[in-house]
Design a protein around this motif. Structure first.
Motif, PDB file in Angstrom:
ATOM      1  N   TYR A  45       0.808  -1.214   0.000  1.00 54.41           N
ATOM      2  CA  TYR A  45       0.000   0.000   0.000  1.00 54.41           C
ATOM      3  C   TYR A  45       0.846   1.270   0.000  1.00 54.41           C
ATOM      4  O   TYR A  45       0.348   2.362  -0.253  1.00 54.41           O
ATOM      5  CB  TYR A  45      -0.939   0.010   1.205  1.00 54.41           C
ATOM      6  CG  TYR A  45      -2.083  -0.974   1.082  1.00 54.41           C
ATOM      7  CD1 TYR A  45      -3.037  -0.815   0.098  1.00 54.41           C
ATOM      8  CD2 TYR A  45      -2.206  -2.051   1.962  1.00 54.41           C
ATOM      9  CE1 TYR A  45      -4.098  -1.702  -0.028  1.00 54.41           C
ATOM     10  CE2 TYR A  45      -3.253  -2.951   1.852  1.00 54.41           C
ATOM     11  CZ  TYR A  45      -4.196  -2.773   0.856  1.00 54.41           C
ATOM     12  OH  TYR A  45      -5.240  -3.666   0.745  1.00 54.41           O
ATOM     13  N   GLY A  46       2.120   1.125   0.297  1.00 52.67           N
ATOM     14  CA  GLY A  46       2.999   2.292   0.273  1.00 52.67           C
ATOM     15  C   GLY A  46       3.378   2.725  -1.125  1.00 52.67           C
ATOM     16  O   GLY A  46       3.921   3.819  -1.324  1.00 52.67           O
ATOM     17  N   LEU A  58      -5.419   7.481   0.511  1.00 51.39           N
ATOM     18  CA  LEU A  58      -6.174   7.727   1.741  1.00 51.39           C
ATOM     19  C   LEU A  58      -5.698   8.998   2.435  1.00 51.39           C
ATOM     20  O   LEU A  58      -6.495   9.718   3.039  1.00 51.39           O
ATOM     21  CB  LEU A  58      -6.049   6.527   2.679  1.00 51.39           C
ATOM     22  CG  LEU A  58      -6.602   5.197   2.148  1.00 51.39           C
ATOM     23  CD1 LEU A  58      -6.590   4.140   3.250  1.00 51.39           C
ATOM     24  CD2 LEU A  58      -8.012   5.362   1.590  1.00 51.39           C
ATOM     25  N   LYS A  59      -4.401   9.283   2.340  1.00 49.41           N
ATOM     26  CA  LYS A  59      -3.874  10.528   2.913  1.00 49.41           C
ATOM     27  C   LYS A  59      -4.466  11.732   2.194  1.00 49.41           C
ATOM     28  O   LYS A  59      -4.868  12.715   2.822  1.00 49.41           O
ATOM     29  CB  LYS A  59      -2.352  10.532   2.808  1.00 49.41           C
ATOM     30  CG  LYS A  59      -1.702  11.778   3.399  1.00 49.41           C
ATOM     31  CD  LYS A  59      -0.183  11.712   3.275  1.00 49.41           C
ATOM     32  CE  LYS A  59       0.465  12.968   3.836  1.00 49.41           C
ATOM     33  NZ  LYS A  59       1.947  12.935   3.699  1.00 49.41           N
ATOM     34  N   GLN A  60      -4.534  11.663   0.855  1.00 48.27           N
ATOM     35  CA  GLN A  60      -5.131  12.756   0.080  1.00 48.27           C
ATOM     36  C   GLN A  60      -6.609  12.924   0.419  1.00 48.27           C
ATOM     37  O   GLN A  60      -7.109  14.052   0.554  1.00 48.27           O
ATOM     38  CB  GLN A  60      -4.961  12.479  -1.413  1.00 48.27           C
ATOM     39  CG  GLN A  60      -3.530  12.592  -1.911  1.00 48.27           C
ATOM     40  CD  GLN A  60      -3.409  12.209  -3.375  1.00 48.27           C
ATOM     41  OE1 GLN A  60      -4.378  11.777  -3.993  1.00 48.27           O
ATOM     42  NE2 GLN A  60      -2.221  12.367  -3.926  1.00 48.27           N
ATOM     43  N   LEU A  61      -7.318  11.797   0.572  1.00 45.64           N
ATOM     44  CA  LEU A  61      -8.743  11.864   0.908  1.00 45.64           C
ATOM     45  C   LEU A  61      -8.952  12.512   2.270  1.00 45.64           C
ATOM     46  O   LEU A  61      -9.891  13.287   2.464  1.00 45.64           O
ATOM     47  CB  LEU A  61      -9.347  10.452   0.884  1.00 45.64           C
ATOM     48  CG  LEU A  61     -10.847  10.354   1.179  1.00 45.64           C
ATOM     49  CD1 LEU A  61     -11.657  11.218   0.225  1.00 45.64           C
ATOM     50  CD2 LEU A  61     -11.301   8.899   1.086  1.00 45.64           C
ATOM     51  N   SER A  62      -8.055  12.224   3.218  1.00 44.22           N
ATOM     52  CA  SER A  62      -8.150  12.837   4.547  1.00 44.22           C
ATOM     53  C   SER A  62      -7.995  14.344   4.466  1.00 44.22           C
ATOM     54  O   SER A  62      -8.595  15.087   5.263  1.00 44.22           O
ATOM     55  CB  SER A  62      -7.068  12.258   5.470  1.00 44.22           C
ATOM     56  OG  SER A  62      -7.235  10.873   5.645  1.00 44.22           O
ATOM     57  N   GLY A  63      -7.208  14.804   3.493  1.00 42.84           N
ATOM     58  CA  GLY A  63      -7.055  16.245   3.321  1.00 42.84           C
ATOM     59  C   GLY A  63      -8.216  16.896   2.595  1.00 42.84           C
ATOM     60  O   GLY A  63      -8.468  18.097   2.758  1.00 42.84           O
ATOM     61  N   LEU A  64      -8.934  16.121   1.804  1.00 43.75           N
ATOM     62  CA  LEU A  64     -10.044  16.662   1.025  1.00 43.75           C
ATOM     63  C   LEU A  64     -11.354  16.705   1.798  1.00 43.75           C
ATOM     64  O   LEU A  64     -12.228  17.535   1.523  1.00 43.75           O
ATOM     65  CB  LEU A  64     -10.241  15.828  -0.256  1.00 43.75           C
ATOM     66  CG  LEU A  64      -9.132  15.913  -1.301  1.00 43.75           C
ATOM     67  CD1 LEU A  64      -9.346  14.864  -2.389  1.00 43.75           C
ATOM     68  CD2 LEU A  64      -9.084  17.314  -1.917  1.00 43.75           C
ATOM     69  N   PHE A  90     -10.654   9.947  11.351  1.00 41.36           N
ATOM     70  CA  PHE A  90     -11.078   9.780   9.960  1.00 41.36           C
ATOM     71  C   PHE A  90     -10.095   8.874   9.212  1.00 41.36           C
ATOM     72  O   PHE A  90     -10.497   7.984   8.459  1.00 41.36           O
ATOM     73  CB  PHE A  90     -11.149  11.149   9.283  1.00 41.36           C
ATOM     74  CG  PHE A  90     -11.690  11.104   7.879  1.00 41.36           C
ATOM     75  CD1 PHE A  90     -13.040  10.904   7.641  1.00 41.36           C
ATOM     76  CD2 PHE A  90     -10.847  11.260   6.786  1.00 41.36           C
ATOM     77  CE1 PHE A  90     -13.547  10.858   6.346  1.00 41.36           C
ATOM     78  CE2 PHE A  90     -11.336  11.215   5.488  1.00 41.36           C
ATOM     79  CZ  PHE A  90     -12.689  11.011   5.274  1.00 41.36           C
ATOM     80  N   ARG A  91      -8.821   9.094   9.450  1.00 36.44           N
ATOM     81  CA  ARG A  91      -7.788   8.260   8.822  1.00 36.44           C
ATOM     82  C   ARG A  91      -7.918   6.801   9.291  1.00 36.44           C
ATOM     83  O   ARG A  91      -7.842   5.861   8.491  1.00 36.44           O
ATOM     84  CB  ARG A  91      -6.412   8.809   9.197  1.00 36.44           C
ATOM     85  CG  ARG A  91      -5.242   7.910   8.892  1.00 36.44           C
ATOM     86  CD  ARG A  91      -4.815   8.015   7.475  1.00 36.44           C
ATOM     87  NE  ARG A  91      -3.563   7.309   7.254  1.00 36.44           N
ATOM     88  CZ  ARG A  91      -3.102   6.975   6.082  1.00 36.44           C
ATOM     89  NH1 ARG A  91      -3.789   7.279   4.995  1.00 36.44           N
ATOM     90  NH2 ARG A  91      -1.955   6.347   5.946  1.00 36.44           N
ATOM     91  N   GLU A  92      -8.173   6.610  10.586  1.00 33.87           N
ATOM     92  CA  GLU A  92      -8.337   5.255  11.122  1.00 33.87           C
ATOM     93  C   GLU A  92      -9.562   4.576  10.518  1.00 33.87           C
ATOM     94  O   GLU A  92      -9.536   3.376  10.222  1.00 33.87           O
ATOM     95  CB  GLU A  92      -8.455   5.311  12.645  1.00 33.87           C
ATOM     96  CG  GLU A  92      -8.521   3.956  13.320  1.00 33.87           C
ATOM     97  CD  GLU A  92      -8.615   4.063  14.831  1.00 33.87           C
ATOM     98  OE1 GLU A  92      -9.239   3.172  15.444  1.00 33.87           O
ATOM     99  OE2 GLU A  92      -8.078   5.042  15.394  1.00 33.87           O
ATOM    100  N   GLU A 150      -5.911  13.007  -9.160  1.00 35.68           N
ATOM    101  CA  GLU A 150      -4.605  13.220  -8.541  1.00 35.68           C
ATOM    102  C   GLU A 150      -3.891  11.907  -8.289  1.00 35.68           C
ATOM    103  O   GLU A 150      -2.673  11.806  -8.363  1.00 35.68           O
ATOM    104  CB  GLU A 150      -4.757  13.995  -7.229  1.00 35.68           C
ATOM    105  CG  GLU A 150      -5.207  15.435  -7.410  1.00 35.68           C
ATOM    106  CD  GLU A 150      -5.246  16.188  -6.083  1.00 35.68           C
ATOM    107  OE1 GLU A 150      -4.966  15.552  -5.047  1.00 35.68           O
ATOM    108  OE2 GLU A 150      -5.545  17.401  -6.094  1.00 35.68           O
ATOM    109  N   SER A 151      -4.655  10.841  -7.949  1.00 29.24           N
ATOM    110  CA  SER A 151      -4.033   9.555  -7.630  1.00 29.24           C
ATOM    111  C   SER A 151      -3.462   8.916  -8.890  1.00 29.24           C
ATOM    112  O   SER A 151      -2.611   8.080  -8.801  1.00 29.24           O
ATOM    113  CB  SER A 151      -5.056   8.625  -6.990  1.00 29.24           C
ATOM    114  OG  SER A 151      -5.545   9.204  -5.799  1.00 29.24           O
TER     115      SER A 151
END
Length: 582
Positions: free
Chosen positions: A479-480, A496-502, A542-544, A581-582
């Motif tokens: 996943y990295g 998922l990191k990008q989604l957490s920011g959006l 949210f990330r969890e 973006e992904s």
């Protein structure tokens, strides 16, 4: 109403996993308890409610300076000496002086009191003169000064000792309710609802003389309490829950089987006016006939249940639809509905497969056969994060009915080259229990392909259910690694990191959580944490939540399911930005 005697087997409700009882009380919650205790007698009652040993409580209350301890010891000796009969005074006094190696009989009590300087000394003396802990506290309350700050310090010490030995929020909530600490009970109940490890469906509300409503949204359960149902001046924080492994608490008659979940409520008094309960049932929709037999079990008190027939030939206050039933009751402590028509009940079969399987591995299935009111399959999904081998649900829930209560079921897994069979005890199903079977087939899936297995449930010569179960191989990705070109194959860490920011707005985050398959209470536990604010949810929570979702979805399905969830949550623009973006 028929009365049924039934021995309570709950005991202390002790469990190995404290999280299943709402976790350990926080220091803030303990201090909130201490602030509400304003007398030594209340502190003693609290210690008893915490189930602390009497002499442990005395140890916390005993004065710390030696002079005060000497005076207390003298008061205890006076109390003991005054209650002795004239014939036993000399004998018992002589023995006590010998125990302390004191020669002067006349000055004996003064000399003994000077020796008592510590709490162990005091407890040793009390046992020698046979004074009980309540008697010691009674003397303390009149001979030792207890300012409010000292009482609160004593309460904190008791609570910390209790927590060290496994005290839980659930028990502290029960104590807060019993002591009518309503604000504190509301605070603890809210903390339990948001505690990650607390899995039982659970909610709370406040009821008073004007009535109120209790509800479990995720199970569509409602309890409407009318005005005048409880006395004037009474106000209570009341909890509603569906505890794990609760069916055994209901003393079912021979031939009866549960058709609703077992509901537990913290309000134990009989209502002055009946409440209206509405909850889902598991009777087959086509079986709602005029002769349907439905009975209500309600707990009336310790070891006592009430039993009454609701259908047929009952009042018009009972209503049953395709999937819901509503009825009145004055008893809310513990209740459930049953029926003797077992053939109308729909049992469930759910099939799970390891999330990741190499082509060389043998096909493995985890199959859960359960009473429809049993939450065992749901608990398996909820425990995904703690499972050593993540699993996912392969097919939709298979439903079937029993033709009779005799003869166990046969569960078959069939492929082109083999047959594997397990026996399912019917009695366990009727008692509301769940059965889990792990099938390991000799053959493996073809390289990069899929394999179909026939699942069949039989009873005698009859086939109750049959369905083809698809299995396939899939290797856990890294996943990295993020894809920079071509089709996106899975939800990477970067995605998922990008989604957490959006997504951070409260409504958007909640709606996405629901579309990802999380219950209302689970979403609340993820998003309402210390780092949340009035306008945004917890970023860590949210990330969890996203990671836990990914953990139970096959990599090949993650992108499509995430895109669909975003669109259904009204976040189509976010989906476009994310996948571009992904």
């Amino acid at each position: 109403m028929e009365i049924i005697e039934h021995s309570d087997s709950d005991g202390d409700k002790s469990v190995e996993d404290i999280d299943l009882r709402g976790g350990s009380p926080s220091m803030s919650e303990q201090c909130s308890v201490a602030l509400r205790v304003k007398s030594l007698s209340s502190a003693w009652q609290l210690g008893k409610a915490l189930r602390l040993d009497d002499y442990v409580i005395v140890g916390f209350v005993a004065p710390s300076d030696s002079a005060a301890m000497n005076r207390l010891a003298r008061q205890l000796l006076n109390k003991w000496y005054r209650r002795l009969g004239s014939q036993e005074k000399n004998v018992l006094m002589t023995k006590l002086l010998q125990d302390y190696n004191i020669q002067d009989f006349n000055e004996g009590l003064d000399e003994i009191s000077k020796i008592i300087c510590t709490t162990p000394d005091l407890l040793d003396l009390s046992q020698r003169i046979h004074l009980t802990a309540p008697e010691i506290l009674q003397v303390m309350s009149t001979s030792v000064s207890f300012p409010l700050t000292l009482i609160r310090h004593i309460v904190i010490q008791m609570l910390q000792e209790w927590v060290r030995h496994g005290g839980t929020r659930q028990r502290l909530l029960e104590i807060a309710q019993a002591f009518h600490f309503n604000d504190l009970a509301d605070k603890i109940a809210t903390a339990m609802e948001h505690h990650q490890g607390f899995k039982d469906p659970f909610s709370h509300g406040i009821i008073d003389h004007d009535g109120g409503e209790l509800k479990l949204d995720e199970l569509d359960i409602r309890v409407s309490i009318p005005a005048g149902a409880i006395p004037k001046g009474m106000r209570s924080v009341v909890t509603l829950s569906v505890p794990s492994r609760c069916p055994s608490k209901i003393p079912l008659k021979d031939g009866d089987v549960l058709i609703t979940p077992v509901i537990e409520c913290s309000f134990t008094q009989e209502l002055l006016k009946p409440a209206t309960v509405a909850l889902p049932h598991c009777i087959h929709p086509e079986q709602h006939q005029d002769d349907l037999r439905v009975s209500l079990y309600t707990k009336l008190g310790p070891g006592t249940f009430g039993y009454r027939s609701l259908l047929p030939n009952t009042s018009r206050d009972v209503h049953i639809s395709e999937d819901m039933v509503a009825f009145p009751t004055r008893h809310l402590q513990l209740w459930a509905l049953s029926s003797s028509d077992v053939h109308r009940l729909q049992f469930t079969c759910e099939v799970f497969q390891p999330l990741f399987m190499l082509p060389s591995q043998k096909s493995r299935l985890r199959i859960c056969i359960a009473h429809p009111c049993n939450r065992h399959p749901a608990d398996i999904c909820r425990r995904q994060g703690s499972l050593l081998e993540p699993i996912y649900q392969v097919a939709t829930v298979i439903k079937f009915s029993l033709e009779s209560k005799e003869e166990d079921l046969k569960l078959w897994c069939l492929s082109d080259s083999e047959k594997v069979q397990e026996t399912v005890p019917v009695r366990c199903l009727l008692n509301g229990e769940g059965n889990t079977f792990n099938f390991e087939l000799l053959s493996s899936c073809a390289e990069g392909g899929a394999k179909s297995i026939c699942l069949r449930i039989e009873k005698g010569t009859s086939t109750l259910a049959e369905q083809q179960i698809p299995t396939s191989t899939e290797v856990e990705p890294d996943y990295g690694v993020s894809y920079t070109r071509g089709r996106i194959k899975f939800a990477s860490d970067n995605m998922l990191k990008q989604l957490s920011g959006l997504v951070s707005a409260i409504n958007d985050s909640h709606h996405l959580g629901y579309q990802l398959g999380f219950s209302h209470s689970a979403v609340e536990k993820y998003l309402d944490r210390a780092d949340s604010s009035a306008s945004s949810v917890s970023s860590s929570g949210f990330r969890e939540m996203l990671l836990d979702w990914r953990r139970r979805v096959r990599p090949s399905e993650q992108v499509n399911k995430l895109r669909l969830a975003l669109e259904k949550a009204g976040l189509s623009h976010t989906a476009e930005v994310l996948f571009q973006e992904s």
